[in-house]
Structure formats: structure tokens, C-alpha cells
Scaffold this motif. Structure first.
Motif, PDB file in Angstrom:
ATOM      1  N   UNK C  25      41.367  38.847  37.592  1.00  0.00           N
ATOM      2  CA  UNK C  25      40.057  39.485  37.574  1.00  0.00           C
ATOM      3  C   UNK C  25      39.512  39.601  38.998  1.00  0.00           C
ATOM      4  N   UNK C  26      39.725  38.551  39.780  1.00  0.00           N
ATOM      5  CA  UNK C  26      39.259  38.539  41.162  1.00  0.00           C
ATOM      6  C   UNK C  26      39.946  39.638  41.946  1.00  0.00           C
ATOM      7  N   UNK C  27      41.261  39.716  41.798  1.00  0.00           N
ATOM      8  CA  UNK C  27      42.027  40.722  42.531  1.00  0.00           C
ATOM      9  C   UNK C  27      41.575  42.113  42.126  1.00  0.00           C
ATOM     10  N   UNK C  28      41.314  42.284  40.835  1.00  0.00           N
ATOM     11  CA  UNK C  28      40.879  43.573  40.326  1.00  0.00           C
ATOM     12  C   UNK C  28      39.534  43.945  40.945  1.00  0.00           C
ATOM     13  N   UNK C  30      38.352  42.875  43.755  1.00  0.00           N
ATOM     14  CA  UNK C  30      38.552  43.157  45.181  1.00  0.00           C
ATOM     15  C   UNK C  30      39.072  44.563  45.383  1.00  0.00           C
ATOM     16  N   UNK C  31      40.018  44.942  44.523  1.00  0.00           N
ATOM     17  CA  UNK C  31      40.608  46.273  44.613  1.00  0.00           C
ATOM     18  C   UNK C  31      39.538  47.332  44.392  1.00  0.00           C
ATOM     19  N   UNK C  32      38.668  47.085  43.419  1.00  0.00           N
ATOM     20  CA  UNK C  32      37.611  48.041  43.105  1.00  0.00           C
ATOM     21  C   UNK C  32      36.639  48.187  44.266  1.00  0.00           C
ATOM     22  N   UNK C  33      36.523  47.137  45.074  1.00  0.00           N
ATOM     23  CA  UNK C  33      35.602  47.191  46.214  1.00  0.00           C
ATOM     24  C   UNK C  33      36.217  47.931  47.391  1.00  0.00           C
ATOM     25  N   UNK C  34      37.533  47.971  47.398  1.00  0.00           N
ATOM     26  CA  UNK C  34      38.244  48.539  48.544  1.00  0.00           C
ATOM     27  C   UNK C  34      37.894  50.010  48.742  1.00  0.00           C
ATOM     28  N   UNK C  35      37.809  50.748  47.629  1.00  0.00           N
ATOM     29  CA  UNK C  35      37.642  52.192  47.697  1.00  0.00           C
ATOM     30  C   UNK C  35      36.315  52.608  48.355  1.00  0.00           C
ATOM     31  N   UNK C  83      43.682  52.336  36.179  1.00  0.00           N
ATOM     32  CA  UNK C  83      44.133  50.941  36.293  1.00  0.00           C
ATOM     33  C   UNK C  83      43.085  49.981  35.721  1.00  0.00           C
ATOM     34  N   UNK C  84      41.828  50.214  36.098  1.00  0.00           N
ATOM     35  CA  UNK C  84      40.769  49.292  35.663  1.00  0.00           C
ATOM     36  C   UNK C  84      40.571  49.369  34.163  1.00  0.00           C
TER      37      UNK C  84
END
Lengths: 121, 906, 95
Positions: C25-28, C30-35, C83-84
Motif C-alpha cells: 500500500x505504501x509503495x502504491x 508513493x507511486x501515485x505521488x510520483x506523477x 494499476x491502482x
């Protein structure tokens, strides 16, 4: 008639003192100085009175008293308990187990003789 | 050239079509068969209400004037949407679980269902949106005026006003019809949303069509367009300026905070999953909307005469190229942009006005007087309809006030900045636990005042409140109050200046006031519900109410209407196991559900107040109700605290119990010891007393007998003394209070003392002691008296308990690194396992031991002595006689030759 | 020996599975914040002028830069949304 007293006590000086006092009253004194064999001695001798010390080697006085009372032959024999531990709970336990009288050491000679007289009368 | 009448006809047909779509969607919604109308596509298209006439026409104008700057208005929302997972998802989840009806409702609910906040944000939204609505009216009239020949010879100004008026009236009618048909608990308007989705398609198709015509019809493809770029566009090449960043920021903020955007993104959202499609599809929509803006601007500047209004290039290019159909489509695109914005904004604002201003006011005025007066439902609908009319009226008035002044874009940006004042409280509310109602109120108010002073009022150019001289020279001529250079801060761009001041002060005030004020309990509850919306199922803290179902039923009928109320109450009755038609019990769950349904219609704060009002059974103010809720929360807090306290008390009690048990154990040990001591003392005393009395009372006794009895008394007295000495000795040793007289001594000397003390015993038993030479010569630092005491005890014990004819006691010595070990073995039968355990216990008389002379303290004392000497006395087993080890520390002082300090061995 | 080792192996695996979920969940997240961070980086930092100023084709080049990045972000958002949606089961549970 001469009364027979069995003295179960391991302290030699106390035995000596009590024997002196009892013999002076013209009673027959038998002595046993160990827990072991004490009950047998009682049934064997059928004394008029047993003077029993609470603290004895190997088998405690309370246990011996219990056994004496269990035995048909000796159940009615008066038992005078002597203890050097002056604790109330010991007195209570001794009376519950069927001791006729319970005396704490050191005792008064007059008192113990008077009590014995009463018990063997 | 298109005739005005044709234009009007097409417009009316188009509007009729929209009505049709809206009706169809409403009908399907009732049958619960929404299909396309509630799909993620419709949701995404409805969000395009962001693209108003301002962006439709104005983007081209902006591109013609300022180059690429127009694109910022699209980039901001793009950033918000691709980051949907962090902000929009949370907003939508909160909106759905808390039945949020507007942005004012959201903020007020977050900060403890505060009515004050709701009112402030409503007022701010109305003020911020009015110019925006005026802007749409202006663009409508402008686009009509392009076909000015059709006004039929009227004065253009009057004609424009008339157009604007009719547009306002028409839009109000549409909005009232589809925006206030019902009071849905979800506050969703399927008809309106569907119509807006259709309009979204029309406007993007129109713009793309014009763009394609410009690139491949007017010019010869993209390269030709690029070659036609005017120097004035080329000029603005370095696009990264404060204004650029500010515009991206403001547009990103606007897409969340604008009432109409909040309405379509959060309130109208029926399924959270739709958001994931919108996250890329809406940026794509914006991308397509802006793709042809620059080419149209370039072409317009190239082919149209200088001085042509760039804001109207989208219309004028097709018209001048005699593309009537395309011009018509372009017009409908602009028409769609303007109308969709006005409709949604009017719905959102009217919801806010009626829920947060009219209803609380009405509650305050009437419910306290008589709870069975007018129907709340009718009141709400009526107030919404009136609100819509008033809002559009305000828009029209603003248009009249400012017509002919200012570019379209500047008004739009002022509105953006106005609603952006909500942002700090919103973001803080979603992510910062300690933000408080006070912080939100003060922050928004401060930002609002600064925005009005530095941006909104100057936009009237001296026609409203602030005079022209006040704008250019500061109010009362005070230079530090010049709206565009507050306190001498010179920022070239007035928008950047206003943004920095208003949002900066807003944020700082919000943070400081939040830090210095304490959140009320209800705020804390709401804060954790909002911030941790993903961690917990939605629950609501409410007080256990004493209310009657009848009252709730009456209230519910007023707010939700008869049918919905019946449905709700029947459902609740069924879940409570009652017959249909019976009223359900006002359980906490039911009341919470009901409050949530009410919240959908009248907003969280009002619903809370109304339910509370009924529940408490008396007429009290909203503030009083909030106090009640506060108290409940406080009681919960107290009980939580009490729980912690009782846990602590339990722990303490447990510790006390343990300490008590320890004490009892110690006390029992002490009792046992005293009992033992008593026994040991009473035994010799018995003999003493008995013989003393015999001597006293007996008259005729022989001399020998008298002497014998006297000697018994004497012996027993000595035994008593000895016993008392031993007890005291042991007590001192145990408490470490003995004074040791340490000196270097030869072991031989210590041994001799022991031999002397046990001489009688040895001679009687004929015992033999064997001591090796090395032990005799051992020099050790110790207390000689004490050590010999131990040896005496051990030797006499060994002799006394020996059953051998001739007891033999053997000593041996072994050296270790820091110790010496003296081993003593006898030739007796050893100590039985049973006795081995108790020999070191106090008064432990071995079962075989008899007679006087030993109180059973010898070994315990010996062990204590050795312990005090820093060593150990151990019984290590039988071999076959008992083996004792005395282990003593052994260190020879290097400074001292031990041989010189000891007495010579004899 | 093996009796002793087995429980520790079990502990390891069980602790791993319990940690996996929040980690994912954390990685997800983080990924969502990247964009959006990438978006801000490309559009709202001086990066935009350093890249576009070197471009000789002027405003056309700048526009090309912005539209290219924009398109890339939209594509990435499309992938991310897919993905999400695959990983996020919360909305269903909440309903």
C-alpha cells in the motif's frame, strides 16, 4: 492402686524431673524417648495416663496422639500434651485431636501434679 | 452571413435538445436505469464544466495577447487530476461517506459542523462566482453581437443588455427546473449532469472543428501555421515567470475549490471508481481543448484585420471565411460552455445559500417558536429557486455594472483567487489534525479581505466602493495601502501580488490561529474522521437521544418528503424486526442514518442541529446543540482517561499484592523462627524451673541428690546462655554486622585452637584428626577466632554423628587461582539425602540427633561466618563419610611477608 | 536440530506476509505521488525555461515541449489508474 504413667519425652533432664515428681506421688513411671514405638508402648502398657511431648524425634507428638485415639484399646486413655512452642494454634490442634490437657513448658510442678491427679482420678 | 433569427432558432432547438436529454436522464434515474448517464464517461465530461466560455473564447484571446500563458489554466487541473490518488480520492470518499453537499458543507463539517464557517464560505463563494457568471453572460452577448446585424437596428448596448437578460432568465429557468426538482439525499442531479455531458461534447467538437479548419483549411498544415507566427507572440518566450507559476497554482486550486467544480467532482460523484477514469480522461479533454488554441490565435492575428477582438477569433475566423455551419457550431460550443457553467454554478451556490444561510436563519426564527410550522422541504426548494434567481440576477447586475471594461481573462482569474481562499482550510482539514475552526475562520476571513482589497475591488476600476484615486494612490492617500503595492511590496503583476498577499496571510493566520486555539471535541472527532477516512469505516459519534419516533417522522417528512420518509422509516422498522407501518424505535443507529440523510438535503451542520433540536425536546440554539455534542465528546474523553487510570491502579494494586505476599512470606519465616527460638529456650528453662521447684519444695533430700539437681540447673543455664549467644551471633552474621578481625594467620594456629576446644570430645571418642603439612603451613588473611569456631563446629559435628569405633577426620588443601579449598572428610556413614537438604537450616535437628547441647544453629552459623569471610561452606556429598568444603579467598599481600607477621608455629 | 529450526522459519515467513500488505500500500501511494511531482517538475519549475530557451524554433518548440510532456503524463496517468484500480479494493469493502 498404683497408677501407671507413661512419659513420652526426649529431653533427658525433663524426663528426670517429671519422673522424680511422679514417683514421689507413688506412681509407676514408664519412659519412652522417641516418636517411634510410642503408640505400641501405649497399647502394650495400657497406662492410666500418657504424658506426651509435642516435639519428638522422628514422629511428632500430634501424630502419636492421633494414633492413640484411633486405637480402640487406647482411645479412652487420658493424654497430657506438653509443648515448648507456646502457640495458640497448637493448643487448639491438640484439643481437637483429643488431648485431655495441654500444658506449655516450662510448667509449675504443683500445677502439673494437680492436673495429673485430676486426670487419673 | 447567418441571420439572427436562424441563430436564435438553432439555439432554441439546441436548448430544447438539452431539456430532452435532462428529462430522459431524470426519468431513467427514477427507474434506477441510468446506464450511460451514470458512467465514468459522463462523470468525466461533466467535469469539463471547468472549461467555460472564458476558456473557450478567452484562451484564444490570451494566446493572441500573451502567447503560451493560456495553457497554465489547463496545466493546473491536469496536475490535480494525475495526483487524484492523494487529494481527489480523499475528497470524494469523504463527500460520499459524510453526504457532503457543497464545499462550504465540507469545510463546516470538518471543523465541527460549524455554521459560521459555512456562512463565510457561502458568502465568499457567491461573491467570487458572481463576476464569473457575469463573464459568461458577457461572452454570450459578445458572441451574439458578432451576428450584430440581426439585432434589428436596435442600439447595440441595449441589445446586449437584453440578450444578457434573456440569457439569464433562460438559464435560471433551466436550472430551477432541473436543479431543484427534488431534494435528493445525495444532492445529485442526473438530468443536469447529462445535459452538461452533452454540452461538453459539443464544445470540444466545435473547438477541434475550428482548429482543423484553421490548420488545414486556412493554412496549409502545422508548418504553415508556425511560419505565420507574429512577433508579438514570439516576444514572450521566457515563460517561466512568477505569473506562470501563480497561474498554474491558481487553476489547480480552482478545479477543487470552485463551487461548481466541487459540485461535479465530489457531490455528483456516484461511484469512486469513476474518478480513476477521470484522472486521465479529464487531462486528455483539456489537452484536446488547448491543442488548437495557439494555431487559431496565430491564424486570427494573421488573417483578421488589426484591432479585431482576439477573444472572438473562434467565431470570427469561420465567419470571415464564410463557413456559416462551422461558425454556427463554434457559436454553440461557446453557448454550451457558458450555459453549463452558469447552470452548475447556480445549483452549487443555491444549495449553499439555502442550506447554510436560509435554513439556519429560518430554524432560528421559527423552530424555537413552533416546531410544527411550515414544511422544511417546501422552504428548501423555494429558497433554492429564489437563490438561483438571485444569483443569476446578481450576475446580470455585475455584467451591467462592468460591461465594456476588463478582459474576460482577468475577471476569471480574480474569481479563481477568491475561491482559492478556501484552500488552506481545506488542505489543512484533510491532512492536519491540529487545524481548528478558529484557524479556518480567521484564515479565510483574512484572505478574503485581502483578496477583496487587492484584487476584487480594484477590478471595478473605481466604480465600486474603492475610488480610482484610492486604487492608484492608496486609501485616504496612504501609500502603504495602495491595493497593487501593499506595504510597498512591488510586484509587477497585480495578480501575483494579490495571490502572495491574500493566500500568504490566509495560510499564516490559519496556522497560527490553529496552533493557539484548542479544537473542540466535536472538531477532533470530525478531524480524525476526515484525515483517516481510508483507515476506518464511517462512524458518527452522537449522543444517546431521548426522542420520539413521531417527532422524527414529522421532521423527516418536512425535509425529505413523504415518500422517502416512508421508505426510510419502513426499512428501519424492518431491520428492528417491526411490522411495516409501525414506527421504528429511535435507536442511535437509526438517528445517525437519519441525520446523514438530512445532511444530504440540508448540510451536515443544519442536519445536526435539527436532529438535536428534536432529540433534546426543547427549543435551543444551534450553538447550544453544539455544546451538547461537545459535552458528549468530553464525557467520552473522560471515560477514556478513567479507563487509563483504572488500568494504572490495577497495576499498582498488583505490585502491592506482590509486595504483600513477599511481606507475608517474610513474616511467616520470622514467626517460624521465633517459634523455634521459643521452643529452644523453653526446653532448658523447663528443666531449670522443674528442678529449682523441686529443690525449693522438697525437704528431705540427700546431699548427692541436691548436688545432682543443682548441676542440671547449672548445665541447662549454660545451655541457655550458649543458645542465646548463638542466636545473637547468627543474627549479627546474617545482617553483616560482625566486626571481623582480619590478619594474616598460619592455618596451623587456627587448627590448634579447634583442637584444644574439642579435646574432651576427641579424647572421649578416641577420634583422630589428620592434617597435611601444606595445610598447616597455609598462611591466610582471615579472622582466626571465627574460622576456628567453624572448625570446632565441623569437628564436633563429625565426632558426635560418627558411628565408627574410632572416628577419623581427614583434612586436605587445594589451591585455586584466587581461592583455597579446605576439604574435611570423616569416616562416618555420611549424611542421608533427606538430612542433606536441611543441615544448613536453622534449628534443623537431624532426625537421628538427640539430647541437649545442640540447638541446630552450628552449621547455619558456620556457613554465615564463612560467607562473612568472603567464602563458601559447602556440603559436597558422602565419600563414604560426609565431605565438607571450606572455600576461602586467598590472596597474599605482596607488600607483606606473611611469615614475619605470624607467630611461630609450636 | 531440525525441530529447533522449523519454528523460526515459520516465523520468518509469517512476519513477511503480514508486512507485505502495508508495504504494498505504501509503495502504491508513493507511486501515485510520483506523477504529480513529475508534472510540477516539468511545468512549474525553471526546468521549463532552460529546456525551451535553447530551442531555436521559439514558441513552437516550447509548445511542442509542453504538449509532449502533457501527453506523456496523460498516458502515465492512464497506466497508473489501471494499476491502482487493480490494487485498491477499499471502495468495494466500504460499500
Amino acid at each position: 492402686m498404683t497408677k501407671k504413667v507413661l512419659l513420652i519425652e526426649d529431653e533427658p533432664h525433663i524426663v528426670e524431673a517429671l519422673s522424680f515428681l511422679l514417683r514421689r506421688e507413688s506412681w509407676q513411671v514408664e519412659i519412652h524417648n522417641d516418636g517411634i514405638g510410642a503408640v505400641n508402648k501405649v497399647s502394650e502398657l495400657t497406662p492410666d495416663l500418657v504424658i506426651l511431648d509435642v516435639m519428638l524425634p522422628n514422629i511428632g507428638g500430634m501424630e502419636i496422639l492421633h494414633d492413640i485415639r484411633q486405637n480402640q484399646q487406647t482411645a479412652q486413655t487420658p493424654v497430657l500434651m506438653l509443648t515448648a512452642k507456646g502457640q495458640q494454634k497448637d493448643r487448639k490442634a491438640a484439643e481437637d485431636a483429643g488431648a485431655s490437657l495441654f500444658m506449655t513448658k516450662p510448667f509449675s510442678n504443683q500445677e502439673i501434679i494437680a492436673s495429673i491427679r485430676e486426670l487419673v482420678a | 452571413m447567418l441571420s439572427f433569427n436562424l441563430l436564435l432558432t438553432v439555439c432554441l432547438i439546441y436548448v430544447a435538445g438539452l431539456f430532452g436529454v435532462a428529462f430522459l436522464a431524470e426519468k431513467n434515474a427514477k427507474r434506477k436505469k441510468l446506464g450511460f448517464f451514470s458512467s465514468p464517461v459522463t462523470y468525466t465530461l461533466s467535469i469539463s464544466v471547468y472549461c467555460t466560455a472564458w476558456t473557450y473564447y478567452g484562451a484564444v484571446g490570451s494566446a493572441a495577447r500573451n502567447g503560451l500563458e493560456f495553457i497554465t489554466i489547463y496545466l493546473g487541473p491536469t496536475l490535480v487530476f494525475i495526483g487524484w490518488w492523494w487529494l481527489l480520492r480523499k475528497l470524494v470518499r469523504i463527500g460520499n461517506t459524510q453526504r457532503i453537499t457543497s464545499i462550504a458543507d465540507l469545510i463546516s463539517a470538518r471543523y465541527g459542523k460549524s455554521t459560521t464557517l459555512a456562512v463565510i464560505i457561502t458568502v465568499l463563494s457567491v461573491i467570487g462566482s458572481t463576476p464569473y457568471i457575469a463573464l459568461q453572460l458577457q461572452s454570450l452577448t459578445l458572441s451574439f453581437s458578432v451576428f450584430s446585424d440581426g439585432f434589428g437596428g436596435q442600439d447595440p448596448a441595449t441589445a446586449s443588455s437584453l440578450t444578457a437578460l434573456w440569457a439569464a432568465v433562460g438559464l435560471a429557468a433551466f436550472t430551477i427546473i432541473f436543479g431543484t426538482r427534488n431534494l435528493d439525499s445525495n444532492e445529485r442531479h442526473h438530468g443536469v449532469v447529462s445535459a452538461i455531458a452533452v454540452e461538453a461534447i459539443v464544445k470540444i467538437l466545435a473547438l477541434i472543428a475550428v482548429g482543423i479548419f484553421v490548420v488545414w483549411g486556412v493554412a496549409d498544415g502545422p508548418n504553415d501555421i508556425m511560419s505565420r507566427i507574429q512577433p508579438e507572440i514570439m516576444r514572450s518566450q521566457d515563460i517561466f515567470t512568477p505569473r506562470w507559476v501563480t497561474l498554474i497554482f491558481l487553476s489547480a486550486t480552482a478545479v477543487i475549490c470552485l463551487p461548481r467544480m466541487f459540485q461535479v467532482i465530489v457531490v455528483e460523484n456516484s461511484d469512486e471508481k469513476h474518478l480513476s477514469m477521470a484522472s486521465w480522461a479529464f487531462p486528455l479533454y483539456l489537452f484536446l481543448m488547448s491543442l488548437f488554441v495557439l494555431p487559431i490565435a496565430i491564424a486570427g492575428l494573421d488573417i483578421l484585420p488589426a484591432g479585431a477582438n482576439p477573444d472572438l477569433f473562434v467565431l470570427t475566423i469561420p465567419l470571415t471565411q464564410n463557413q456559416d455551419a462551422l461558425a454556427m457550431l463554434a457559436f454553440l460550443g461557446g453557448f454550451s460552455s457558458a450555459t453549463s457553467m452558469v447552470i452548475v454554478a447556480a445549483i452549487a451556490l443555491s444549495t449553499m445559500v439555502s442550506n447554510h444561510i436560509v435554513l439556519p436563519l429560518w430554524l432560528w426564527l421559527t423552530l424555537s417558536r413552533s416546531p410544527t410550522s411550515e414544511d422544511v422541504r417546501t422552504l428548501l426548494l423555494r429558497s433554492r429557486r429564489i437563490s438561483i434567481a438571485v444569483i443569476l440576477g446578481l450576475g446580470f447586475l455585475y455584467y451591467q455594472f462592468t460591461s465594456g471594461t476588463g478582459g474576460l481573462a482577468s475577471i476569471g482569474l480574480i474569481a479563481f483567487l477568491g475561491v482559492a481562499q478556501v484552500l488552506p482550510a481545506l488542505i489543512g482539514g484533510l491532512f492536519w489534525q491540529s487545524s481548528t475552526r478558529k484557524g479556518a475562520i480567521w484564515g479565510i476571513t483574512a484572505g478574503f479581505i485581502l483578496w477583496a482589497y487587492t484584487s476584487f475591488l480594484p477590478s471595478f476600476e473605481g466604480n465600486f466602493i474603492l475610488s480610482q484615486s484610492a486604487i492608484s494612490n492608496g486609501i485616504f492617500g496612504l501609500e502603504f495601502l495602495i491595493p497593487n503595492a501593499l506595504f510597498g511590496v512591488m510586484i509587477d503583476d497585480p495578480l501575483v501580488h494579490a495571490t502572495v498577499w491574500s493566500l500568504g496571510i490566509n495560510t499564516i493566520t490559519f496556522i497560527i490561529m490553529s496552533m493557539i486555539s484548542l479544537p473542540r471535541p466535536i472538531e477532533k472527532v470530525q478531524a480524525s474522521q476526515f484525515i483517516h477516512i481510508f483507515d476506518q469505516p464511517a462512524t458518527s459519534t452522537t449522543l444517546s437521544r431521548q426522542t420520539t419516533s413521531e417527532e422524527l417522522h414529522i421532521l423527516s417528512q418536512r425535509i425529505l418528503g413523504h415518500q422517502i420518509t416512508q421508505k426510510l422509516f419502513n426499512k428501519a422498522a424492518r431491520t428492528q424486526g417491526k411490522l411495516s407501518g409501525q414506527l421504528p424505535d429511535p435507536t442511535n443507529d437509526f438517528v445517525i442514518d437519519l441525520e446523514r440523510e438530512f445532511a444530504g438535503s440540508v448540510g451536515a451542520a443544519t442536519a445536526h442541529a435539527m436532529i438535536g433540536q428534536i432529540a433534546s425536546g426543547e427549543a435551543i440554539s444551534v450553538e447550544d446543540l453544539i455544546k451538547v455534542a461537545d459535552e458528549t465528546a468530553q464525557i467520552m474523553e473522560y471515560s477514556a482517561r478513567l479507563e487509563t487510570q483504572s488500568k494504572e491502579i490495577e497495576q499498582t494494586a498488583e505490585q502491592l499484592r506482590q509486595a504483600n505476599a513477599k511481606l507475608r512470606e517474610l513474616s511467616e519465616q520470622k514467626d517460624a523462627f521465633l517459634s523455634q527460638v521459643s521452643h529452644e529456650l523453653r526446653t532448658p528453662m523447663t528443666s531449670i524451673r522443674a528442678f529449682a521447684e523441686i529443690l525449693r519444695d522438697e525437704d528431705h533430700m540427700g546431699k548427692d541428690q541436691i548436688s545432682h539437681f543443682s548441676s542440671i540447673i547449672h548445665d541447662e543455664s549454660i545451655r541457655l546462655t550458649y543458645l542465646l549467644d548463638e542466636i545473637l551471633d547468627l543474627s549479627f552474621l546474617e545482617h553483616g554486622k560482625v566486626q571481623l578481625k582480619l590478619s594474616f594467620t598460619k592455618f596451623d594456629k587456627i587448627l590448634k585452637r579447634a583442637m584444644n576446644a574439642t579435646q574432651t570430645l576427641r579424647e572421649q571418642s578416641g577420634a583422630e584428626i589428620q592434617i597435611p603439612y601444606n595445610l598447616k603451613n597455609l598462611v591466610i588473611e582471615t579472622d582466626a577466632d571465627r574460622l576456628s569456631q567453624v572448625l570446632i563446629n565441623l569437628i564436633s559435628n563429625a565426632i558426635k554423628h560418627s558411628d565408627a569405633d574410632k572416628p577419623i577426620i581427614r583434612f586436605s588443601l587445594e589451591h585455586f587461582e584466587h581461592t583455597v579449598q579446605i576439604e574435611m572428610t570423616d569416616n562416618g556413614k555420611g549424611i542421608s539425602a533427606e538430612n542433606a537438604e536441611i543441615i544448613f537450616q536453622k534449628f534443623a535437628k537431624l532426625s537421628s540427633e538427640q539430647g541437649a547441647g545442640s540447638a541446630g544453629l552450628g552449621l547455619p552459623i558456620s556457613r554465615e561466618i564463612i560467607r562473612n569471610l568472603g567464602g563458601k561452606l559447602l556440603y559436597v556429598g558422602n565419600n563414604p563419610g560426609a565431605v565438607f568444603n571450606i572455600i576461602l579467598p586467598h590472596s597474599i599481600s605482596p607488600l607483606l611477608d606473611p611469615a614475619e607477621t605470624i607467630e611461630p608455629a609450636d | 536440530m531440525s525441530d529447533l529450526e522449523e519454528p523460526s522459519v515459520e516465523n520468518l515467513t509469517s512476519s513477511k506476509t503480514t508486512e507485505d500488505k502495508p508495504l504494498l500500500a505504501q509503495k502504491r501511494n508513493d507511486l501515485a505521488a510520483l506523477l504529480p511531482i513529475c508534472g510540477v517538475l516539468f511545468f512549474a519549475t525553471p526546468l521549463i525555461s532552460t529546456i525551451t530557451n535553447d530551442n531555436p524554433s521559439g514558441i513552437g518548440g516550447t509548445a511542442f515541449y509542453i504538449f509532449s510532456i502533457w501527453a506523456a503524463l496523460i498516458l502515465a496517468a492512464y497506466g497508473l489508474a489501471r494499476f491502482l484500480r487493480g490494487t485498491d479494493t477499499n471502495p468495494d469493502e466500504a460499500d
